[in-house]
Write an enzyme that holds these catalytic residues in place. Structure first.
Site, PDB file in Angstrom:
ATOM      1  N   HIS A 120      -1.750  18.210   6.765  1.00 10.02           N
ATOM      2  CA  HIS A 120      -2.975  17.558   7.143  1.00 10.02           C
ATOM      3  C   HIS A 120      -3.061  15.991   7.354  1.00 10.02           C
ATOM      4  O   HIS A 120      -3.325  15.670   8.175  1.00 10.02           O
ATOM      5  CB  HIS A 120      -4.209  18.289   6.247  1.00 10.02           C
ATOM      6  CG  HIS A 120      -5.381  17.373   6.629  1.00 10.02           C
ATOM      7  ND1 HIS A 120      -6.279  17.538   7.407  1.00 10.02           N
ATOM      8  CD2 HIS A 120      -6.037  16.520   5.716  1.00 10.02           C
ATOM      9  CE1 HIS A 120      -7.456  16.929   7.638  1.00 10.02           C
ATOM     10  NE2 HIS A 120      -7.304  16.244   6.413  1.00 10.02           N
ATOM     11  N   SER A 166       8.691   5.551  18.534  1.00 10.26           N
ATOM     12  CA  SER A 166       7.582   5.855  19.357  1.00 10.26           C
ATOM     13  C   SER A 166       6.502   4.684  18.963  1.00 10.26           C
ATOM     14  O   SER A 166       6.201   4.069  20.296  1.00 10.26           O
ATOM     15  CB  SER A 166       6.887   7.271  19.409  1.00 10.26           C
ATOM     16  OG  SER A 166       5.659   7.376  19.882  1.00 10.26           O
ATOM     17  N   SER A 167       5.919   4.437  17.995  1.00  7.35           N
ATOM     18  CA  SER A 167       4.913   3.805  17.706  1.00  7.35           C
ATOM     19  C   SER A 167       5.348   1.980  17.891  1.00  7.35           C
ATOM     20  O   SER A 167       4.712   1.447  18.652  1.00  7.35           O
ATOM     21  CB  SER A 167       4.463   3.564  16.541  1.00  7.35           C
ATOM     22  OG  SER A 167       4.047   4.762  15.917  1.00  7.35           O
ATOM     23  N   LYS A 221     -17.446  -9.069  10.002  1.00  7.80           N
ATOM     24  CA  LYS A 221     -17.593  -8.042  11.163  1.00  7.80           C
ATOM     25  C   LYS A 221     -18.762  -7.062  11.016  1.00  7.80           C
ATOM     26  O   LYS A 221     -19.468  -7.134  12.140  1.00  7.80           O
ATOM     27  CB  LYS A 221     -16.163  -7.147  11.226  1.00  7.80           C
ATOM     28  CG  LYS A 221     -14.888  -8.088  11.602  1.00  7.80           C
ATOM     29  CD  LYS A 221     -13.794  -7.072  11.795  1.00  7.80           C
ATOM     30  CE  LYS A 221     -12.986  -7.512  13.007  1.00  7.80           C
ATOM     31  NZ  LYS A 221     -13.334  -7.670  14.436  1.00  7.80           N
ATOM     32  N   THR A 232     -13.760  -8.387   6.691  1.00  5.49           N
ATOM     33  CA  THR A 232     -14.587  -7.269   6.959  1.00  5.49           C
ATOM     34  C   THR A 232     -16.171  -7.252   6.788  1.00  5.49           C
ATOM     35  O   THR A 232     -16.825  -6.796   7.963  1.00  5.49           O
ATOM     36  CB  THR A 232     -13.941  -6.096   6.149  1.00  5.49           C
ATOM     37  OG1 THR A 232     -12.826  -6.326   5.804  1.00  5.49           O
ATOM     38  CG2 THR A 232     -14.444  -4.729   6.748  1.00  5.49           C
ATOM     39  N   TRP A 260       1.442  13.206   2.030  1.00  3.02           N
ATOM     40  CA  TRP A 260       1.827  12.581   3.164  1.00  3.02           C
ATOM     41  C   TRP A 260       2.354  11.373   2.516  1.00  3.02           C
ATOM     42  O   TRP A 260       2.964  10.633   3.417  1.00  3.02           O
ATOM     43  CB  TRP A 260       0.797  12.211   4.018  1.00  3.02           C
ATOM     44  CG  TRP A 260      -0.034  11.204   3.645  1.00  3.02           C
ATOM     45  CD1 TRP A 260      -1.378  10.871   2.713  1.00  3.02           C
ATOM     46  CD2 TRP A 260      -0.219   9.643   4.062  1.00  3.02           C
ATOM     47  NE1 TRP A 260      -1.960   9.777   2.447  1.00  3.02           N
ATOM     48  CE2 TRP A 260      -1.144   9.029   3.506  1.00  3.02           C
ATOM     49  CE3 TRP A 260       0.798   8.956   5.075  1.00  3.02           C
ATOM     50  CZ2 TRP A 260      -1.263   7.638   3.598  1.00  3.02           C
ATOM     51  CZ3 TRP A 260       0.786   7.891   5.285  1.00  3.02           C
ATOM     52  CH2 TRP A 260      -0.506   6.997   4.839  1.00  3.02           C
ATOM     53  N   HIS A 280      -0.024   0.131   3.304  1.00  3.51           N
ATOM     54  CA  HIS A 280      -1.273  -0.381   3.285  1.00  3.51           C
ATOM     55  C   HIS A 280      -1.783  -1.025   4.752  1.00  3.51           C
ATOM     56  O   HIS A 280      -2.763  -0.811   5.277  1.00  3.51           O
ATOM     57  CB  HIS A 280      -1.614  -1.776   2.229  1.00  3.51           C
ATOM     58  CG  HIS A 280      -3.069  -2.045   2.247  1.00  3.51           C
ATOM     59  ND1 HIS A 280      -4.108  -1.365   1.855  1.00  3.51           N
ATOM     60  CD2 HIS A 280      -3.478  -3.052   3.026  1.00  3.51           C
ATOM     61  CE1 HIS A 280      -5.267  -1.910   2.125  1.00  3.51           C
ATOM     62  NE2 HIS A 280      -5.012  -3.125   2.961  1.00  3.51           N
ATOM     63  N   ARG A 287      -6.881  15.237  -7.459  1.00  5.74           N
ATOM     64  CA  ARG A 287      -6.515  15.681  -6.176  1.00  5.74           C
ATOM     65  C   ARG A 287      -5.447  16.399  -6.001  1.00  5.74           C
ATOM     66  O   ARG A 287      -4.447  16.253  -7.096  1.00  5.74           O
ATOM     67  CB  ARG A 287      -6.711  14.206  -5.419  1.00  5.74           C
ATOM     68  CG  ARG A 287      -5.620  13.323  -5.532  1.00  5.74           C
ATOM     69  CD  ARG A 287      -5.700  12.168  -4.778  1.00  5.74           C
ATOM     70  NE  ARG A 287      -5.300  12.134  -3.434  1.00  5.74           N
ATOM     71  CZ  ARG A 287      -4.744  11.255  -3.012  1.00  5.74           C
ATOM     72  NH1 ARG A 287      -4.484  10.142  -3.344  1.00  5.74           N
ATOM     73  NH2 ARG A 287      -4.032  11.532  -1.548  1.00  5.74           N
ATOM     74  N   ASP A 297      -0.849  -2.499  35.726  1.00  8.64           N
ATOM     75  CA  ASP A 297      -0.159  -1.468  34.927  1.00  8.64           C
ATOM     76  C   ASP A 297       0.303  -2.329  33.501  1.00  8.64           C
ATOM     77  O   ASP A 297       0.271  -3.331  33.230  1.00  8.64           O
ATOM     78  CB  ASP A 297       0.983  -0.706  35.387  1.00  8.64           C
ATOM     79  CG  ASP A 297       1.268   0.849  35.051  1.00  8.64           C
ATOM     80  OD1 ASP A 297       1.323   0.748  33.711  1.00  8.64           O
ATOM     81  OD2 ASP A 297       1.457   1.634  36.002  1.00  8.64           O
ATOM     82  N   HIS A 350      -1.978  -2.829  -4.969  1.00  4.98           N
ATOM     83  CA  HIS A 350      -3.263  -2.134  -5.314  1.00  4.98           C
ATOM     84  C   HIS A 350      -3.250  -0.656  -5.275  1.00  4.98           C
ATOM     85  O   HIS A 350      -3.961   0.279  -5.888  1.00  4.98           O
ATOM     86  CB  HIS A 350      -4.705  -2.415  -4.464  1.00  4.98           C
ATOM     87  CG  HIS A 350      -4.580  -2.282  -3.133  1.00  4.98           C
ATOM     88  ND1 HIS A 350      -5.338  -2.810  -2.185  1.00  4.98           N
ATOM     89  CD2 HIS A 350      -3.949  -1.302  -2.297  1.00  4.98           C
ATOM     90  CE1 HIS A 350      -5.236  -2.408  -0.904  1.00  4.98           C
ATOM     91  NE2 HIS A 350      -4.523  -1.161  -0.939  1.00  4.98           N
ATOM     92  N   HIS A 351      -2.091  -0.024  -4.718  1.00  7.91           N
ATOM     93  CA  HIS A 351      -1.901   1.538  -4.690  1.00  7.91           C
ATOM     94  C   HIS A 351      -1.027   1.872  -5.921  1.00  7.91           C
ATOM     95  O   HIS A 351      -0.973   3.353  -5.989  1.00  7.91           O
ATOM     96  CB  HIS A 351      -1.030   2.067  -3.581  1.00  7.91           C
ATOM     97  CG  HIS A 351      -2.000   1.777  -2.413  1.00  7.91           C
ATOM     98  ND1 HIS A 351      -2.926   2.568  -1.775  1.00  7.91           N
ATOM     99  CD2 HIS A 351      -2.290   0.892  -1.200  1.00  7.91           C
ATOM    100  CE1 HIS A 351      -3.395   2.430  -0.595  1.00  7.91           C
ATOM    101  NE2 HIS A 351      -2.916   1.170  -0.309  1.00  7.91           N
ATOM    102  N   SER A 385     -16.770  -3.242  18.959  1.00  6.10           N
ATOM    103  CA  SER A 385     -17.288  -4.519  19.434  1.00  6.10           C
ATOM    104  C   SER A 385     -17.622  -4.464  20.943  1.00  6.10           C
ATOM    105  O   SER A 385     -18.125  -5.351  21.420  1.00  6.10           O
ATOM    106  CB  SER A 385     -16.360  -5.554  19.262  1.00  6.10           C
ATOM    107  OG  SER A 385     -16.155  -5.811  17.915  1.00  6.10           O
ATOM    108  N   TYR A 401      -4.927  -0.483   8.370  1.00  3.29           N
ATOM    109  CA  TYR A 401      -5.324  -1.502   9.157  1.00  3.29           C
ATOM    110  C   TYR A 401      -4.983  -1.116  10.777  1.00  3.29           C
ATOM    111  O   TYR A 401      -5.682  -1.273  11.669  1.00  3.29           O
ATOM    112  CB  TYR A 401      -5.114  -3.112   8.999  1.00  3.29           C
ATOM    113  CG  TYR A 401      -5.927  -3.385   7.601  1.00  3.29           C
ATOM    114  CD1 TYR A 401      -7.288  -3.420   7.581  1.00  3.29           C
ATOM    115  CD2 TYR A 401      -5.136  -3.476   6.485  1.00  3.29           C
ATOM    116  CE1 TYR A 401      -7.893  -3.405   6.548  1.00  3.29           C
ATOM    117  CE2 TYR A 401      -5.988  -3.592   5.320  1.00  3.29           C
ATOM    118  CZ  TYR A 401      -7.179  -3.635   5.273  1.00  3.29           C
ATOM    119  OH  TYR A 401      -7.923  -4.030   4.138  1.00  3.29           O
ATOM    120  N   GLU A 440      -0.811  -0.060   7.349  1.00  6.98           N
ATOM    121  CA  GLU A 440      -1.168   1.156   8.147  1.00  6.98           C
ATOM    122  C   GLU A 440      -2.609   1.462   8.154  1.00  6.98           C
ATOM    123  O   GLU A 440      -2.968   2.085   9.365  1.00  6.98           O
ATOM    124  CB  GLU A 440      -0.305   2.299   7.718  1.00  6.98           C
ATOM    125  CG  GLU A 440      -0.536   3.755   8.447  1.00  6.98           C
ATOM    126  CD  GLU A 440       0.129   3.940   9.800  1.00  6.98           C
ATOM    127  OE1 GLU A 440       0.482   3.057  10.320  1.00  6.98           O
ATOM    128  OE2 GLU A 440      -0.352   5.067  10.298  1.00  6.98           O
TER     129      GLU A 440
HETATM  130 CU   LIG Z   1      -4.228  -0.367   0.533  1.00  4.05          CU
END
Ligand SMILES: [Cu+2]
Lengths: 545, 190
Positions: A84, A177-178, A339, A336, A149, A261, A458, A113, A310-311, A276, A265, A263
Site C-alpha cells: 500500500h 524513471s523519476s 504559503k 510553509t 515501505w 525526507h 502501527r 513539447d 527527525h525520523h 496556487s 516534499y 521525498e
Molecule cells: Cu521527515
C-alpha cells in the site's frame, strides 16, 4: 482521401492534425513522444494503481475492524501495508504529479513539447515494467516483500524473503524513471520557455515543479545507492548494514531518510503549485505574494535536505544533533506557513465560487494545516519519543499525503479536465465526490490521532481490546473514502468518452489566467508551435499587476 | 533549432553528472558516517578502537556506575555474560572486567562482540585500552574462556552523567572471517 478534402476546405487546426496527428491504435501510446499523450499515460497508470493500492488499504482496515484475526494472516497483513505504501508513493502520487507536469508545463510556458521527447517516452514506459515486477512477487513461492515501505535493514537484508531482489530492481527502475522525468522537466523549463516568459512570470506550478525536479535529481540517486547497498549485502558478501561484518543497521536509516525526507516534499511541492493556480482562479484575484511563494518553495526544498534525522530521534543520536534536527524541522513551518497565509490572503475579500476544484483546494488548505500542526508536534524530540511508531504518526502522514498530495491531484484533474477532454464534467457528481471523500477521509484518519496518543502501535495486525471502537470508526470511514473514488472514476470516464456534458470553452473558468487557457479546448495535439508573444504572456501572468 | 538542441545536450550532461555525483554521495555516506560516529561516539563506535590514557589524573570526587549487558545475536548457542554485573569507577581510573563465554554450538566457531554505549552522550567518554571486542574470537567446540576489557572514563565527562551502560552483542561472524585467525590475546581459558 475524403479527410484530406475536408481538411483543405476549412482552414483551422484540424488541418494540422491530419498531417502529423497521433498515430492510430496501440502504437500511438507505445511510441508516442507527445507530451500530452505521455501525460495521459502517466495519469492513467496512476489512476489504475490508486485503485490497486486503495484495495490493499481496505484489506488492512478490514483486518483492523476487530482485535484478533478477521481476514488476513499476519504475514499477508505485513505485505499489504508494505505494498500500500510503496504503490501509493511511487505508483500513484509521483506518476500523477509527473503526468500533470507533462500535460501542463509545456502549455504553461509556451513550449511546443518537452525538451527531450524520446527520453520522456522511456521514462514513462519504465514504470509499468517496474510495477509488474514488483507485483509479480505475490506469485512467487515464499513471501512478497513484507518489511514496510521504509524497508529498514536488517528486515530487508538478513531477514527478508527471497523476492526482495525483485523489489530492489523495481525500485531501481522507478528511480531511473523519476530521474529521467526530472531531467526532462529541468531542461524544458530552462531552455523551452517562450522568449517573453521570464523567470518571475512563470506560473507557480512550473516553479514548484522546477524545485521538485531538482530535489528528485538530488535524492533519487541516493535511494538507488541505498537499494544497491542492500543488494550487495544480500548477495556479494559486503556488510554495509550488518554489524557482524562491521557495518551498522542505523546507517541504513541515514541513507534511506536522506532520500526519504526530501521525498515528502517531492510529493507535496507540485501540489502546492496546483493550489496556487486554483485558488486565484476561483477567488478572481491574483495570487497574493507571488515572490514570497517562489522563495518559500526554494527554502522548503533546501531545509528539507537537512532534517532527515527527525525520523531517527530514538536511534541514539547525540543531544546536540537531536537539537539541531529538531530546530531545523521546526523552521520548515515558517516557509510553509508563509504559503498557507498567502493562500488565505488570496481568498480574503475575493469573489469566491465553489466549483469542485476550489472545494478540493479549500479542503487541502484546512486539512493540510492539521497535518502540518501534528507534524510540528512530532518534530519535538521529547514528544517524538512518545509518538514514534504509533498511530499518531499514521494519522499525521495521511493528513499531509491524502489531503496534501491526493487532494491537490484530484483538484488539478477537475481543474484541467475540461482543457484535456474538451468537455465539462458533472458538477453535481463532483460535489458529491468532494463531500464523501472529505467526510470519509476525516472519519478514517482523525480517530487515529487519539489511538496513537493512547498507545496503539502501527504496523501490527492485532490490538488491545480498548482500541476497538475507534478502529471500527476508522474502518467505516475508510470504506466511505475508498468507494467515493468510484464516483471520481465515473466522472473522469464520462468526461473523456461521453458526449452528454457541454463542450468547454477555451477559457473554461471565468477567473482563470495562464497560457493554457489561451488555447482551444480540447487542447490540440500540437500547441505553441510558434511561441506566444509578449502581450499574450503578460496578459496570462496576473502576478505582474 | 540546432542551437536549441546543443544547449539541451549541455544542460542534460551537467544534470547527469550531478546525478552520478549524488549516487557516489550515497556511498560517501558510509565512511562519513563511520568518521562522525568515531568522533561523537555514536553507537559505541569510539569503543571499537584502543585509546590511550596518558596524562589523565584520577578524579576521586566522582563515582560513576558502569553496568554491563550482554546479548546473543539470533539465539546464538553461546553462554555470554560479565563476571560482575556492574563496577563503580572514578573518572580517570582504569579498571578490568572479564566477560565469560562458552561455545555450546557443538562445533568450532568464530564470534565477535559489537559494543554499544548508553546514554549516547556518554559514549565518547567511556574508553577502552584493550578489549576482546577489538578482534574476532575463535572458540573450539565446547571451549570456555574469560575475555578481558580494560576501560576508563574520561574525566571530561559531563557531571550530569552518573550511570553508563556498556552492552555487547555477540555475533556469529563465520561469513566475515578476518585474516588473524585463532586470536585469543589476554583470554583466560577455563
Ligand atoms: Cu521527515
Amino acid at each position: 482521401m475524403t479527410d484530406q478534402h475536408i481538411a483543405t476546405q476549412d482552414n483551422d487546426h484540424h488541418d494540422h492534425d491530419s498531417h502529423h496527428g497521433p498515430a492510430k491504435g496501440w502504437r500511438r501510446w507505445l511510441f508516442t513522444t507527445n507530451h500530452k499523450d505521455i501525460g495521459t499515460l502517466y495519469l492513467t497508470l496512476s489512476f489504475i494503481l490508486m485503485f490497486v493500492a486503495g484495495t490493499m488499504a481496505l484489506l488492512v482496515r478490514t483486518e483492523l475492524f476487530e482485535p484478533g484475526k478477521v481476514l488476513l494472516n499476519p504475514e499477508f497483513f505485513n505485505q499489504m501495508t508494505t505494498f500500500h505504501g510503496l504503490i501509493m508513493v511511487f505508483g500513484v502520487i509521483m506518476p500523477a504529479m509527473a503526468g500533470l507536469a507533462n500535460w501542463m508545463i509545456p502549455m504553461m510556458i509556451g513550449a511546443q513539447d518537452m525538451a527531450l521527447p524520446r527520453l520522456n517516452n522511456w521514462s514513462f514506459w519504465l514504470l509499468p515494467f517496474a510495477f509488474t515486477m514488483l507485483m509479480s512477487t505475490f506469485l512467487m513461492s515464499g513471501n512478497a516483500p513484507d518489511f514496510g515501505w521504509t524497508f529498514y535493514a536488517p528486515l530487508s537484508t538478513t531477514y527478508a524473503p527471497k523476492s526482495t531482489d525483485f523489489f530492489i530492481f523495481s525500485v531501481h527502475l522507478m528511480g531511473l524513471s523519476s530521474i529521467l522525468a526530472a531531467l526532462n522537466i529541468v531542461v524544458t523549463i530552462f531552455n523551452m520557455r517562450a522568449p517573453a516568459m521570464t523567470w518571475m512570470k512563470l506560473p507557480m506550478f512550473v516553479w514548484s515543479w522546477l524545485v521538485t525536479a531538482f530535489l528528485l535529481l538530488a535524492v533519487m540517486p541516493v535511494l538507488a545507492g541505498c537499494v544497491t547497498m542492500m543488494l550487495m549485502d544480500r548477495h556479494f558478501g559486503t556488510s554495509f548494514f550488518n554489524a557482524a561484518g562491521g557495518g551498522d543497521p542505523v546507517l541504513f536509516q541515514h541513507v534511506f531518510w536522506f532520500f526519504g525526507h526530501p521525498e515528502v516534499y517531492i510529493l507535496i511541492l507540485p501540489g502546492f503549485g496546483v493550489i496556487s493556480s486554483i485558488i486565484p482562479t476561483f477567488s478572481r484575484k491574483p495570487l497574493f505574494g507571488y515572490h514570497a511563494m517562489v522563495y518559500a518553495t526554494v527554502i522548503i526544498a533546501l531545509l528539507g535536505l537537512v532534517v532527515w534525522v527527525h525520523h531517527m530521534f530514538t536511534t541514539g543520536a547525540p543531544m546536540d544533533a537531536q537539537l539541531f534536527f529538531m530546530y531545523a524541522t521546526m523552521l520548515i513551518s515558517v516557509p510553509t506557513g508563509i504559503k498557507v497565509f498567502n493562500w488565505t490572503a488570496t481568498i480574503f475579500k475575493g469573489s469566491l465560487s465553489f466549483e469542485t476544484p476550489m472545494l478540493f483546494a479549500l479542503g487541502f488548505l484546512v486539512m493540510f494545516t492539521i497535518g502540518g500542526l501534528s507534524g510540528l508536534m512530532i518534530s519535538l524530540v521529547p514528544s517524538d519519543y512518545q509518538y514514534r511508531d504509533s498511530y499518531f504518526i499514521v494519522a499525521h502522514f495521511h493528513y499531509v499525503l491524502v489531503s496534501g498530495s491526493l487532494f491537490t491531484i484530484i483538484a488539478a484533474v477537475y481543474y484541467w479536465l475540461p482543457k484535456w477532454t474538451g468537455r465539462m464534467y458533472s458538477e453535481r457528481l463532483g460535489q458529491w465526490h468532494f463531500w464523501l471523500t472529505t467526510i470519509g477521509m476525516n472519519v478514517t484518519f482523525m480517530p487515529m490521532h487519539f489511538l496513537g496518543l493512547a498507545g496503539m502501535p502501527r504496523r501490527i495486525p492485532d490490538y488491545a481490546l480498548q482500541f476497538t471502537d475507534f478502529n471500527q470508526i476508522c474502518t467505516v470511514g475508510a470504506f466511505i473514502f475508498g468507494f467515493a473514488q468510484l464516483i471520481f472514476l465515473y466522472i473522469v470516464v464520462m468526461s473523456c468518452f461521453s458526449k452528454r456534458f457541454p463542450a468547454a470553452t477555451s477559457q473554461v473558468w471565468e477567473g482563470a489566467h495562464g497560457l493554457e487557457w489561451t488555447i482551444p479546448s480540447p487542447a490540440p495535439y500540437h500547441t505553441f508551435e510558434t511561441p506566444p508573444d509578449l502581450a499574450t504572456v503578460n496578459a496570462a501572468a496576473p502576478q505582474l499587476e | 533549432m540546432s542551437n536549441h538542441q546543443k544547449s539541451h545536450k549541455r544542460l542534460t550532461l551537467i544534470l547527469v553528472c550531478g546525478v552520478l555525483l549524488m549516487f557516489g554521495f550515497a556511498y560517501m555516506l558510509v565512511p562519513l558516517y563511520k568518521l562522525i560516529c568515531q568522533k561523537e561516539g555514536i553507537n559505541g563506535r569510539s569503543g571499537a578502537t584502543a585509546s590511550s590514557m596518558a596524562g589523565l589524573s584520577i578524579d576521586t570526587t566522582r563515582t560513576i556506575k558502569v553496568t554491563f549487558l550482554t546479548t546473543l545475536h539470533q539465539h546464538l548457542p553461546f553462554t555470554f555474560k560479565p563476571v560482575k554485573p556492574f563496577l563503580l569507577i572514578h573518572p580517570g581510573e582504569r579498571k578490568l572486567i572479564y566477560f565469560y563465554a562458552e561455545n555450546k554450538t557443538g562445533h568450532d566457531m568464530t564470534v565477535q562482540a559489537v559494543p554499544s554505549i548508553t546514554p549516547g552522550d556518554a559514549a565518547r567518554f567511556l574508553k577502552k585500552t584493550e578489549c576482546f571486542c577489538f578482534t574476532q574470537q575463535y572458540f573450539f567446540k565446547g571451549e570456555k574462556a574469560d575475555m578481558p576489557v580494560y576501560f576508563f572514563v574520561d574525566p571530561a565527562i559531563p557531571s550530569s552523567i552518573k550511570e553508563i551502560t556498556l552492552s555487547y552483542t555477540l555475533f556469529d561472524v563465520g561469513d566475515f572471517l578476518k585474516k588473524q585467525q585463532h586470536f585469543t590475546k589476554g583470554r583466560i581459558d577455563l
